[in-house]
Design a protein around this motif. Structure first.
Motif, mmCIF file in Angstrom:
data_model
loop_
_atom_site.group_PDB
_atom_site.id
_atom_site.type_symbol
_atom_site.label_atom_id
_atom_site.label_comp_id
_atom_site.label_asym_id
_atom_site.label_seq_id
_atom_site.Cartn_x
_atom_site.Cartn_y
_atom_site.Cartn_z
ATOM 1 N N HIS A 1 3.532 -9.270 -6.637
ATOM 2 C CA HIS A 1 2.353 -8.742 -5.958
ATOM 3 C C HIS A 1 2.580 -7.277 -5.612
ATOM 4 O O HIS A 1 3.722 -6.797 -5.585
ATOM 5 N N PRO A 2 1.500 -6.519 -5.355
ATOM 6 C CA PRO A 2 1.644 -5.096 -5.023
ATOM 7 C C PRO A 2 2.427 -4.873 -3.744
ATOM 8 O O PRO A 2 2.536 -5.753 -2.891
ATOM 9 N N LEU A 3 2.914 -3.646 -3.607
ATOM 10 C CA LEU A 3 3.707 -3.301 -2.436
ATOM 11 C C LEU A 3 2.847 -2.985 -1.221
ATOM 12 O O LEU A 3 3.296 -3.129 -0.088
ATOM 13 N N ASP A 4 1.610 -2.517 -1.442
ATOM 14 C CA ASP A 4 0.754 -2.191 -0.308
ATOM 15 C C ASP A 4 -0.702 -2.336 -0.705
ATOM 16 O O ASP A 4 -1.036 -2.522 -1.881
ATOM 17 N N ALA A 5 -1.586 -2.236 0.277
ATOM 18 C CA ALA A 5 -3.011 -2.460 0.037
ATOM 19 C C ALA A 5 -3.646 -1.367 -0.801
ATOM 20 O O ALA A 5 -4.707 -1.574 -1.403
ATOM 21 N N ASP A 6 -3.015 -0.211 -0.875
ATOM 22 C CA ASP A 6 -3.580 0.933 -1.597
ATOM 23 C C ASP A 6 -3.046 1.026 -3.025
ATOM 24 O O ASP A 6 -3.158 2.077 -3.667
ATOM 25 N N TRP A 7 -2.491 -0.053 -3.536
ATOM 26 C CA TRP A 7 -1.822 -0.019 -4.836
ATOM 27 C C TRP A 7 -2.744 0.411 -5.974
ATOM 28 O O TRP A 7 -2.311 1.130 -6.891
ATOM 29 N N ALA A 8 -4.009 -0.033 -5.943
ATOM 30 C CA ALA A 8 -4.912 0.251 -7.061
ATOM 31 C C ALA A 8 -5.177 1.752 -7.187
ATOM 32 O O ALA A 8 -5.239 2.290 -8.306
ATOM 33 N N ARG A 9 -5.354 2.431 -6.078
ATOM 34 C CA ARG A 9 -5.595 3.872 -6.124
ATOM 35 C C ARG A 9 -4.361 4.635 -6.579
ATOM 36 O O ARG A 9 -4.462 5.654 -7.269
#
Length: 237
Positions: free
Chosen positions: A65-73
């Motif tokens: 899973h991504p490291l943080d909530a802003d991964w997509a940006r």
């Protein structure tokens, strides 16, 4: 499929000697395929089962899973940025955002292998296909077929036209806001992501999902619960 090479290409062994394998592959995805990548969580070994680097003992996607909530940006196809990320975190899993360069059709391994064999007999254009270990709480590996972006919103209607009501098939489209995990990332406690069909010059141009959906739906239908509808089989070649 365990003998499938995990590499998307053939990196210069001298140039990359001594570099972490995940760094090599992450940079190669960005350089050779122009895919955006982002670092994900990783597994931490120790006493007892491996645990996710996020620190949550009940993590639903350990190492995937991504490291943080802003991964997509933050995701990037810039080799310099990618190299820096994996130099800082050489053990990070490699996440490929979907809904950008590609979407993913996600199916169980048994159905995916059946569909893959049928597609090859039909001489359909195929893109890369990832094999992922079973997620916690689920049985069986998954196959992710990379296709042109835009299928996530269309899939329910595409399946309806083939005679399948919503939710009947274990066939999922992953698009904007989602991701797939790229080889050779280690996932959960069951193994590594690997390629069933590696990225190559021959599959640089991805297929439209409409070309693959019929054989995939038919194969998934064989695994669907009883009292399912009987969709037409794909043309036999």
């Amino acid at each position: 499929m365990d003998d499938i090479p995990d590499s998307p290409g053939s990196p210069d062994q001298g140039k990359n000697a001594g570099l972490p394998p995940l760094l090599i592959e992450a940079v190669n995805y960005a350089e050779s395929r122009h895919w955006e990548v982002t670092p994900g969580a990783w597994l931490v070994d120790g006493d007892g089962p491996a645990r996710c680097s996020c620190g949550d003992p009940r993590c639903a996607l350990p190492g995937a899973h991504p490291l943080d909530a802003d991964w997509a940006r933050k995701a990037s196809a810039g080799p310099g940025a990618v190299r820096r990320w994996w130099t800082e975190r050489p053990q990070a899993s490699i996440l490929l955002p979907t809904g950008r360069s590609f979407d993913v059709l996600d199916v169980p391994e048994t159905a995916g292998c059946l569909a893959l064999a049928r597609m090859e007999r039909m001489d359909l254009q195929l893109g890369p296909v990832v094999v992922l270990p079973a997620s916690p709480g689920r049985v069986g590996r998954r196959l992710h077929f990379l296709v042109l972006p835009g299928v996530a919103a269309k899939l329910p209607e595409m399946l309806r036209k083939l005679g399948w009501p919503p939710g009947r098939l274990d066939l999922v489209a992953r698009g904007e806001g989602d991701w797939t995990i790229a080889p050779p990332s280690r996932i959960g406690s069951t193994g590594y992501a690997q390629w069933a069909r590696s990225p190559s010059a021959l599959n640089r141009w991805l297929p439209d999902a409409a070309e693959l959906i019929s054989p995939l739906a038919y194969a998934c239908g064989r695994e669907a619960p009883a009292q399912r509808p009987q969709p037409a089989q794909p043309a036999t070649v």
